[in-house]
Design a protein around this motif. Structure first.
Motif, PDB file in Angstrom:
ATOM      1  N   LEU A 153       0.843  -1.200   0.000  1.00 53.42           N
ATOM      2  CA  LEU A 153       0.000   0.000   0.000  1.00 53.42           C
ATOM      3  C   LEU A 153       0.874   1.245   0.000  1.00 53.42           C
ATOM      4  O   LEU A 153       1.824   1.349   0.771  1.00 53.42           O
ATOM      5  CB  LEU A 153      -0.926  -0.002   1.213  1.00 53.42           C
ATOM      6  CG  LEU A 153      -1.924  -1.159   1.282  1.00 53.42           C
ATOM      7  CD1 LEU A 153      -2.729  -1.076   2.570  1.00 53.42           C
ATOM      8  CD2 LEU A 153      -2.835  -1.176   0.070  1.00 53.42           C
TER       9      LEU A 153
ATOM     10  N   GLN B 197      -0.740   4.630  -0.419  1.00 56.30           N
ATOM     11  CA  GLN B 197      -1.511   5.829  -0.114  1.00 56.30           C
ATOM     12  C   GLN B 197      -1.909   5.933   1.352  1.00 56.30           C
ATOM     13  O   GLN B 197      -2.055   7.037   1.883  1.00 56.30           O
ATOM     14  CB  GLN B 197      -2.774   5.880  -0.994  1.00 56.30           C
ATOM     15  CG  GLN B 197      -2.434   5.915  -2.473  1.00 56.30           C
ATOM     16  CD  GLN B 197      -3.656   5.835  -3.348  1.00 56.30           C
ATOM     17  OE1 GLN B 197      -4.350   6.836  -3.525  1.00 56.30           O
ATOM     18  NE2 GLN B 197      -3.934   4.666  -3.886  1.00 56.30           N
TER      19      GLN B 197
ATOM     20  N   THR C 175      -1.881  12.240   0.708  1.00 55.37           N
ATOM     21  CA  THR C 175      -2.078  11.852  -0.679  1.00 55.37           C
ATOM     22  C   THR C 175      -2.972  12.887  -1.346  1.00 55.37           C
ATOM     23  O   THR C 175      -4.037  13.209  -0.831  1.00 55.37           O
ATOM     24  CB  THR C 175      -2.741  10.457  -0.773  1.00 55.37           C
ATOM     25  OG1 THR C 175      -2.001   9.538   0.024  1.00 55.37           O
ATOM     26  CG2 THR C 175      -2.769   9.960  -2.199  1.00 55.37           C
TER      27      THR C 175
ATOM     28  N   GLU D  84      -5.575   5.869  -8.498  1.00 58.13           N
ATOM     29  CA  GLU D  84      -4.961   4.555  -8.343  1.00 58.13           C
ATOM     30  C   GLU D  84      -5.650   3.800  -7.220  1.00 58.13           C
ATOM     31  O   GLU D  84      -5.493   4.136  -6.042  1.00 58.13           O
ATOM     32  CB  GLU D  84      -3.472   4.696  -8.034  1.00 58.13           C
ATOM     33  CG  GLU D  84      -2.756   3.374  -7.919  1.00 58.13           C
ATOM     34  CD  GLU D  84      -1.279   3.542  -7.605  1.00 58.13           C
ATOM     35  OE1 GLU D  84      -0.717   2.571  -7.066  1.00 58.13           O
ATOM     36  OE2 GLU D  84      -0.715   4.611  -7.872  1.00 58.13           O
ATOM     37  N   LEU D  85      -6.434   2.803  -7.585  1.00 56.24           N
ATOM     38  CA  LEU D  85      -7.029   1.937  -6.577  1.00 56.24           C
ATOM     39  C   LEU D  85      -5.955   0.989  -6.042  1.00 56.24           C
ATOM     40  O   LEU D  85      -5.055   0.588  -6.781  1.00 56.24           O
ATOM     41  CB  LEU D  85      -8.174   1.128  -7.175  1.00 56.24           C
ATOM     42  CG  LEU D  85      -9.469   1.889  -7.435  1.00 56.24           C
ATOM     43  CD1 LEU D  85     -10.417   1.062  -8.277  1.00 56.24           C
ATOM     44  CD2 LEU D  85     -10.123   2.305  -6.125  1.00 56.24           C
ATOM     45  N   GLU D  86      -6.068   0.662  -4.767  1.00 59.44           N
ATOM     46  CA  GLU D  86      -5.152  -0.295  -4.163  1.00 59.44           C
ATOM     47  C   GLU D  86      -5.973  -1.419  -3.525  1.00 59.44           C
ATOM     48  O   GLU D  86      -7.136  -1.229  -3.170  1.00 59.44           O
ATOM     49  CB  GLU D  86      -4.260   0.371  -3.118  1.00 59.44           C
ATOM     50  CG  GLU D  86      -3.305   1.372  -3.732  1.00 59.44           C
ATOM     51  CD  GLU D  86      -2.273   1.897  -2.762  1.00 59.44           C
ATOM     52  OE1 GLU D  86      -1.140   2.101  -3.193  1.00 59.44           O
ATOM     53  OE2 GLU D  86      -2.595   2.098  -1.572  1.00 59.44           O
TER      54      GLU D  86
ATOM     55  N   GLU E 275      -8.708  -1.225  -0.744  1.00 58.58           N
ATOM     56  CA  GLU E 275      -8.228  -0.405   0.377  1.00 58.58           C
ATOM     57  C   GLU E 275      -9.072   0.860   0.407  1.00 58.58           C
ATOM     58  O   GLU E 275      -9.222   1.530  -0.604  1.00 58.58           O
ATOM     59  CB  GLU E 275      -6.731  -0.111   0.189  1.00 58.58           C
ATOM     60  CG  GLU E 275      -6.067   0.495   1.402  1.00 58.58           C
ATOM     61  CD  GLU E 275      -6.385   1.952   1.574  1.00 58.58           C
ATOM     62  OE1 GLU E 275      -6.776   2.337   2.692  1.00 58.58           O
ATOM     63  OE2 GLU E 275      -6.262   2.704   0.586  1.00 58.58           O
TER      64      GLU E 275
ATOM     65  N   LYS F 220      -8.937   3.969   1.674  1.00 55.93           N
ATOM     66  CA  LYS F 220      -8.455   5.315   1.343  1.00 55.93           C
ATOM     67  C   LYS F 220      -8.319   5.474  -0.168  1.00 55.93           C
ATOM     68  O   LYS F 220      -8.679   6.510  -0.720  1.00 55.93           O
ATOM     69  CB  LYS F 220      -7.115   5.622   2.014  1.00 55.93           C
ATOM     70  CG  LYS F 220      -6.640   7.048   1.709  1.00 55.93           C
ATOM     71  CD  LYS F 220      -5.376   7.402   2.456  1.00 55.93           C
ATOM     72  CE  LYS F 220      -4.947   8.826   2.146  1.00 55.93           C
ATOM     73  NZ  LYS F 220      -3.710   9.178   2.853  1.00 55.93           N
ATOM     74  N   SER F 221      -7.844   4.447  -0.846  1.00 57.47           N
ATOM     75  CA  SER F 221      -7.727   4.543  -2.303  1.00 57.47           C
ATOM     76  C   SER F 221      -9.106   4.643  -2.937  1.00 57.47           C
ATOM     77  O   SER F 221      -9.284   5.356  -3.926  1.00 57.47           O
ATOM     78  CB  SER F 221      -6.937   3.359  -2.875  1.00 57.47           C
ATOM     79  OG  SER F 221      -7.675   2.160  -2.885  1.00 57.47           O
TER      80      SER F 221
END
Length: 153
Positions: free
Chosen positions: A8, A10, A15, A25-27, A74, A76-77
């Motif tokens: 991870l 971010q 960020t 950007e997805l994580e 995730e 936050k992403s």
């Protein structure tokens, strides 16, 4: 020490909000409970995008439910991805379905649905719903709990 969270980038730091959904950007992390079926819900009651014709803001209450397979998004992403729509011009239907399709492509969940409950513009509320297939029978999927728009009624 290497963990499922080591990749991870971010989470845990400052960020910037991505400039567009394409730039977001997805994580994801490995699902440590992948051997069972369960539902994950994300609710974004203050989602915003722009009308592609007028540039005026559009507001929605989004509810995303999914049954993960090997991956969890995730949060936050996901928040940053959803926030990237603030300067993105698209109709309600396109925004709602694009979010779901991007998550399905990225996560390959066992099942996913999205409810886009858009606030009225021009006097007409538009609600958009999409899911990947039949609702899984073995998983408790609660009602999304968002009443239809009733105006002054």
């Amino acid at each position: 020490m290497e963990t499922i969270y080591s990749d991870l980038t971010q989470l845990g730091g400052k960020t910037e909000l991505p400039t567009s959904p394409e730039a977001a950007e997805l994580e994801r992390v490995q699902n440590p409970q992948a051997d069972i079926d369960y539902c994950v819900r994300f609710t974004a009651p203050e989602f915003t995008s722009l009308c592609p014709m007028t540039g005026q803001p559009d507001f929605a209450h989004l509810v995303i439910d999914y049954v993960p397979d090997d991956w969890l998004v995730e949060s936050k992403s996901l928040k940053l991805f959803l926030g990237s729509f603030r300067n993105h011009g698209a109709f309600h239907e396109d925004c709602t379905v694009s979010i779901a399709r991007r998550l399905v492509e990225f996560l390959s969940p066992r099942w996913l649905r999205i409810g886009g409950y858009w606030y009225p513009r021009g006097g007409i509320p538009i609600d958009v719903f999409w899911q990947t297939g039949a609702t899984p029978e073995q998983v408790w999927i609660p009602d999304q709990g968002v009443p239809p728009y009733r105006g002054r009624g």
